[in-house]
Design a protein around this motif. Structure first.
Motif, PDB file in Angstrom:
ATOM      1  N   ARG A  93       0.840  -1.204   0.000  1.00  0.00           N
ATOM      2  CA  ARG A  93       0.000   0.000   0.000  1.00  0.00           C
ATOM      3  C   ARG A  93       0.872   1.249   0.000  1.00  0.00           C
ATOM      4  NH1 ARG A  93      -3.615   0.830   4.795  1.00  0.00           N
ATOM      5  NH2 ARG A  93      -2.142  -0.437   5.962  1.00  0.00           N
ATOM      6  N   ILE A  94       0.366   2.300  -0.604  1.00  0.00           N
ATOM      7  CA  ILE A  94       0.969   3.624  -0.514  1.00  0.00           C
ATOM      8  C   ILE A  94      -0.089   4.548   0.074  1.00  0.00           C
ATOM      9  CG2 ILE A  94       2.035   5.537  -1.761  1.00  0.00           C
ATOM     10  CD1 ILE A  94       2.830   3.501  -3.916  1.00  0.00           C
ATOM     11  N   VAL A  95       0.115   4.938   1.325  1.00  0.00           N
ATOM     12  CA  VAL A  95      -0.836   5.797   2.018  1.00  0.00           C
ATOM     13  C   VAL A  95      -0.570   7.250   1.637  1.00  0.00           C
ATOM     14  CG1 VAL A  95      -1.468   6.697   4.284  1.00  0.00           C
ATOM     15  CG2 VAL A  95      -1.247   4.223   3.934  1.00  0.00           C
ATOM     16  N   LEU A  96      -1.610   7.976   1.305  1.00  0.00           N
ATOM     17  CA  LEU A  96      -1.528   9.376   0.896  1.00  0.00           C
ATOM     18  C   LEU A  96      -2.162  10.221   1.993  1.00  0.00           C
ATOM     19  CD1 LEU A  96      -2.676   8.566  -2.695  1.00  0.00           C
ATOM     20  CD2 LEU A  96      -0.337   9.203  -2.047  1.00  0.00           C
ATOM     21  N   ALA A  97      -1.347  11.030   2.648  1.00  0.00           N
ATOM     22  CA  ALA A  97      -1.793  11.715   3.859  1.00  0.00           C
ATOM     23  C   ALA A  97      -1.517  13.207   3.777  1.00  0.00           C
ATOM     24  CB  ALA A  97      -1.101  11.116   5.085  1.00  0.00           C
ATOM     25  N   ALA A  98      -2.276  13.956   4.554  1.00  0.00           N
ATOM     26  CA  ALA A  98      -2.097  15.407   4.658  1.00  0.00           C
ATOM     27  C   ALA A  98      -1.978  15.785   6.124  1.00  0.00           C
ATOM     28  CB  ALA A  98      -3.275  16.143   4.024  1.00  0.00           C
ATOM     29  N   SER A  99      -1.209  16.835   6.407  1.00  0.00           N
ATOM     30  CA  SER A  99      -1.094  17.365   7.762  1.00  0.00           C
ATOM     31  C   SER A  99      -1.324  18.863   7.717  1.00  0.00           C
ATOM     32  CB  SER A  99       0.287  17.056   8.358  1.00  0.00           C
ATOM     33  OG  SER A  99       1.326  17.542   7.520  1.00  0.00           O
ATOM     34  N   ALA A 100      -1.861  19.402   8.808  1.00  0.00           N
ATOM     35  CA  ALA A 100      -2.181  20.829   8.887  1.00  0.00           C
ATOM     36  C   ALA A 100      -1.300  21.492   9.926  1.00  0.00           C
ATOM     37  CB  ALA A 100      -3.650  21.022   9.241  1.00  0.00           C
ATOM     38  N   ASP A 101      -0.835  22.687   9.615  1.00  0.00           N
ATOM     39  CA  ASP A 101       0.009  23.460  10.513  1.00  0.00           C
ATOM     40  C   ASP A 101      -0.662  24.800  10.778  1.00  0.00           C
ATOM     41  OD1 ASP A 101       2.091  24.469  11.989  1.00  0.00           O
ATOM     42  OD2 ASP A 101       3.406  24.854  10.291  1.00  0.00           O
ATOM     43  N   GLY A 102      -0.979  25.064  12.037  1.00  0.00           N
ATOM     44  CA  GLY A 102      -1.608  26.329  12.385  1.00  0.00           C
ATOM     45  C   GLY A 102      -3.097  26.227  12.615  1.00  0.00           C
ATOM     46  N   GLY A 103      -3.618  25.001  12.689  1.00  0.00           N
ATOM     47  CA  GLY A 103      -5.043  24.830  12.932  1.00  0.00           C
ATOM     48  C   GLY A 103      -5.518  23.495  12.409  1.00  0.00           C
ATOM     49  N   PRO A 104      -6.744  23.077  12.733  1.00  0.00           N
ATOM     50  CA  PRO A 104      -7.259  21.780  12.287  1.00  0.00           C
ATOM     51  C   PRO A 104      -7.792  21.838  10.857  1.00  0.00           C
ATOM     52  CG  PRO A 104      -8.891  22.870  13.632  1.00  0.00           C
ATOM     53  CD  PRO A 104      -7.685  23.773  13.640  1.00  0.00           C
ATOM     54  N   PHE A 105      -8.081  20.662  10.315  1.00  0.00           N
ATOM     55  CA  PHE A 105      -8.605  20.591   8.955  1.00  0.00           C
ATOM     56  C   PHE A 105     -10.037  21.104   8.858  1.00  0.00           C
ATOM     57  CE2 PHE A 105      -5.066  17.678   8.008  1.00  0.00           C
ATOM     58  CZ  PHE A 105      -4.675  18.214   6.791  1.00  0.00           C
ATOM     59  N   GLY A 106     -10.703  21.266   9.989  1.00  0.00           N
ATOM     60  CA  GLY A 106     -12.018  21.878   9.946  1.00  0.00           C
ATOM     61  C   GLY A 106     -11.991  23.308   9.441  1.00  0.00           C
ATOM     62  N   ARG A 107     -10.801  23.931   9.447  1.00  0.00           N
ATOM     63  CA  ARG A 107     -10.649  25.306   8.964  1.00  0.00           C
ATOM     64  C   ARG A 107     -10.016  25.360   7.572  1.00  0.00           C
ATOM     65  NH1 ARG A 107      -7.139  27.768  13.552  1.00  0.00           N
ATOM     66  NH2 ARG A 107      -6.716  29.250  11.860  1.00  0.00           N
ATOM     67  N   VAL A 108      -9.913  24.202   6.910  1.00  0.00           N
ATOM     68  CA  VAL A 108      -9.308  24.148   5.574  1.00  0.00           C
ATOM     69  C   VAL A 108     -10.411  23.905   4.552  1.00  0.00           C
ATOM     70  CG1 VAL A 108      -7.652  22.979   4.083  1.00  0.00           C
ATOM     71  CG2 VAL A 108      -7.153  23.255   6.524  1.00  0.00           C
ATOM     72  N   PRO A 109     -10.793  24.906   3.775  1.00  0.00           N
ATOM     73  CA  PRO A 109     -11.882  24.730   2.812  1.00  0.00           C
ATOM     74  C   PRO A 109     -11.396  24.087   1.513  1.00  0.00           C
ATOM     75  CG  PRO A 109     -11.109  26.994   2.754  1.00  0.00           C
ATOM     76  CD  PRO A 109     -10.307  26.301   3.823  1.00  0.00           C
ATOM     77  N   GLY A 110     -12.313  23.395   0.857  1.00  0.00           N
ATOM     78  CA  GLY A 110     -12.035  22.859  -0.476  1.00  0.00           C
ATOM     79  C   GLY A 110     -10.959  21.797  -0.503  1.00  0.00           C
ATOM     80  N   LEU A 111     -10.830  20.998   0.567  1.00  0.00           N
ATOM     81  CA  LEU A 111      -9.779  19.992   0.629  1.00  0.00           C
ATOM     82  C   LEU A 111     -10.167  18.788  -0.228  1.00  0.00           C
ATOM     83  CD1 LEU A 111      -7.048  19.360   2.082  1.00  0.00           C
ATOM     84  CD2 LEU A 111      -8.409  18.061   3.734  1.00  0.00           C
ATOM     85  N   SER A 112      -9.287  18.410  -1.140  1.00  0.00           N
ATOM     86  CA  SER A 112      -9.565  17.268  -2.010  1.00  0.00           C
ATOM     87  C   SER A 112      -8.266  16.608  -2.432  1.00  0.00           C
ATOM     88  CB  SER A 112     -10.345  17.709  -3.262  1.00  0.00           C
ATOM     89  OG  SER A 112      -9.528  18.520  -4.092  1.00  0.00           O
ATOM     90  N   VAL A 113      -8.378  15.346  -2.837  1.00  0.00           N
ATOM     91  CA  VAL A 113      -7.247  14.621  -3.399  1.00  0.00           C
ATOM     92  C   VAL A 113      -7.690  14.066  -4.749  1.00  0.00           C
ATOM     93  CG1 VAL A 113      -7.846  12.468  -2.199  1.00  0.00           C
ATOM     94  CG2 VAL A 113      -5.502  12.841  -2.989  1.00  0.00           C
ATOM     95  N   ARG A 126     -11.253  11.128  -7.639  1.00  0.00           N
ATOM     96  CA  ARG A 126     -11.267  12.362  -6.849  1.00  0.00           C
ATOM     97  C   ARG A 126     -12.057  12.112  -5.571  1.00  0.00           C
ATOM     98  NH1 ARG A 126     -11.411  18.256  -8.028  1.00  0.00           N
ATOM     99  NH2 ARG A 126     -12.363  19.250  -6.213  1.00  0.00           N
ATOM    100  N   TYR A 127     -11.477  12.579  -4.458  1.00  0.00           N
ATOM    101  CA  TYR A 127     -12.173  12.451  -3.175  1.00  0.00           C
ATOM    102  C   TYR A 127     -12.138  13.801  -2.480  1.00  0.00           C
ATOM    103  CZ  TYR A 127     -12.958  11.240   1.737  1.00  0.00           C
ATOM    104  OH  TYR A 127     -13.419  11.198   3.024  1.00  0.00           O
ATOM    105  N   ASP A 128     -13.327  14.355  -2.188  1.00  0.00           N
ATOM    106  CA  ASP A 128     -13.461  15.632  -1.500  1.00  0.00           C
ATOM    107  C   ASP A 128     -13.779  15.371  -0.032  1.00  0.00           C
ATOM    108  OD1 ASP A 128     -13.578  17.943  -3.695  1.00  0.00           O
ATOM    109  OD2 ASP A 128     -14.574  16.167  -4.481  1.00  0.00           O
ATOM    110  N   THR A 129     -12.975  15.973   0.855  1.00  0.00           N
ATOM    111  CA  THR A 129     -13.186  15.807   2.288  1.00  0.00           C
ATOM    112  C   THR A 129     -14.068  16.935   2.802  1.00  0.00           C
ATOM    113  OG1 THR A 129     -11.035  14.759   2.540  1.00  0.00           O
ATOM    114  CG2 THR A 129     -12.039  15.617   4.519  1.00  0.00           C
ATOM    115  N   THR A 130     -15.206  16.582   3.365  1.00  0.00           N
ATOM    116  CA  THR A 130     -16.164  17.602   3.821  1.00  0.00           C
ATOM    117  C   THR A 130     -16.514  17.475   5.303  1.00  0.00           C
ATOM    118  OG1 THR A 130     -18.018  16.176   3.162  1.00  0.00           O
ATOM    119  CG2 THR A 130     -17.214  17.758   1.531  1.00  0.00           C
TER     120      THR A 130
END
Length: 427
Positions: A93-113, A126-130
């Motif tokens: 498996r190749i895990v594809l991950a994101a990390s946030a600096d300066g706040g949680p992902f609840g404050r990151v709009p339009g997050l998608s892979v 395409r996967y949109d995280t909502t």
């Protein structure tokens, strides 16, 4: 193909580009993209080298590569390239991950892979995280083997412990920041010059040897912005060893309408060739330039203690690298690092570029150049100044427009008061 959490789809392309996108904004936390290559049996990394991220941008196999960041109107996109044919057989498996600096992902709009065919650019998935809230790290998706073929699954699993928590959960050993080491004493006498036959080898390695592949992974970094443009290398502990300066770039691919496409065709032609350069002034008053033009690649172990590794024409892989030997920091007065367009474009307007300064000790320093709105062919990237008590790095990101008949090098010289005489040169 838009997916819901838990869904999967075949990946028919042998090479893919995976893009992490988010909408930009003044209060939006910064995000970083990473990939973990997991053993098919244990579900964990085999070693810390199986973690690909901003401080370790390429896997040893060449199968996975972090290609940096590009910015557009309102959007920020980080890219990881995966050559599925080169993934080692033991990786499941190749895990594809994101990390946030300066706040949680609840404050990151339009997050998608998005998973794109690297050959055609066609979207595979395409996967949109909502539904993110307090998470500071997310597993957005994974590429995995199934009956000899590759598939992509939308995951959406969150961590509140950030990149460190995510990394350690998969078996990564994370380096815990320690107090900055005391500056190394200046050498009593300069070392003997390196013979010409050994210079290329010396220039491709760090001043004190390559880092151990068994060393813990360092997650810390410093991001310079227009609002916070400076950092002290001394306070970060970066006063010895090699300081590697990397410039990577990509051509913007989002264009609307025939007029924009025509403008791009006029602005970009042939192979794009950007040159990473440095003007230096030493403590004895001597001045000079390190650049590919005129084969002035410098030297790592004798003045100017700066070496340009080579001349890269792609930017999307390793880019161009310049090394500064901080073991000789007492000889430096100031260094201006800049980039010129040698050929392939008329300005920086359609380019996204990222600058990373990685000291052998201390946190890496990175920044983007931002959007160019003038017909610039030369950009001042960073200014390194020895104040006597500190080495200070300042983000410049200053696009300059040479006057008619004035070279980019002379334009930088005039802007920073170097006062050198210039003659035409070629590669």
């Amino acid at each position: 193909m838009s997916m819901i959490k838990g869904a999967n789809t075949p990946v028919p392309a042998p090479r893919v580009r995976v893009e992490l996108a988010r909408r930009a904004g003044p209060a939006v936390p910064d995000t970083d993209f990473s990939a973990l290559l997991l053993d098919a049996t244990t579900g964990r990394v085999r070693s810390d080298r199986d973690f690909v991220f901003y401080n370790q941008p390429a896997h040893d196999s060449g199968a996975v590569r972090h290609e940096g960041r590009r910015t557009g109107p309102g959007d920020t996109i980080d890219t990881v390239a995966v050559d599925l044919d080169r993934v080692e057989p033991g990786i499941g498996r190749i895990v594809l991950a994101a990390s946030a600096d300066g706040g949680p992902f609840g404050r990151v709009p339009g997050l998608s892979v998005r998973v794109l065919d690297a050959g055609t650019g066609a979207e595979i998935a395409r996967y949109d995280t909502t539904d993110a809230t307090v998470e500071t790290a997310l597993v957005l998706g994974e590429l995995y083997r199934r009956q000899g073929a590759w598939k992509f699954r939308a995951v959406g699993q969150g961590y509140s412990s950030g990149l460190e928590g995510l990394a350690t959960d998969f078996g990564i050993t994370v380096d815990t920041p320690a107090a900055a080491p005391a500056p190394a004493p200046a050498p009593a006498a300069p070392p003997a010059p390196v013979p010409p036959s050994a210079r290329s080898a010396a220039g491709s390695a760090s001043a004190s040897g390559p880092p151990s592949t068994n060393a813990p992974v360092r997650l810390t970094k410093v991001t310079l912005t227009k609002e916070s443009p400076t950092v002290s290398l001394t306070k970060q502990g970066g006063t010895s060893g090699a300081l590697r300066v990397n410039l990577s770039w990509q051509v913007r691919k989002q264009f609307k309408g025939w007029g924009a496409k025509l403008g791009r065709a006029i602005a970009l032609h042939g192979d794009l060739d950007l040159d990473l350069c440095a003007l230096y002034e030493l403590s004895d008053g001597s001045k000079g330039v390190v650049q590919a033009l005129g084969n002035a690649f410098g030297s790592l172990h004798r003045p100017p203690f700066i070496h340009l590794d080579g001349d890269d024409r792609t930017g999307g892989t390793t880019g161009e690298n310049l090394t500064v030997n901080l073991d000789h920091r007492q000889h430096f007065r100031r260094i201006v690092i800049f980039v010129t367009i040698y050929e392939g474009a008329r300005s920086f307007a359609d380019l996204d570029a990222t600058v990373t300064l990685t000291p052998q000790h201390g946190a890496p320093i990175e920044f983007t150049l931002g959007e160019c709105t003038v017909p610039s062919t030369v950009c001042a990237l960073a200014l390194i100044t020895n104040t006597g008590s500190e080495l200070v790095v300042k983000r410049e990101a200053e696009f300059l427009v040479p006057q008619r008949g004035v070279s980019p090098q002379r334009t930088i010289d005039q802007a920073y008061g170097w006062g050198m005489n210039w003659t035409p040169g070629r590669k």
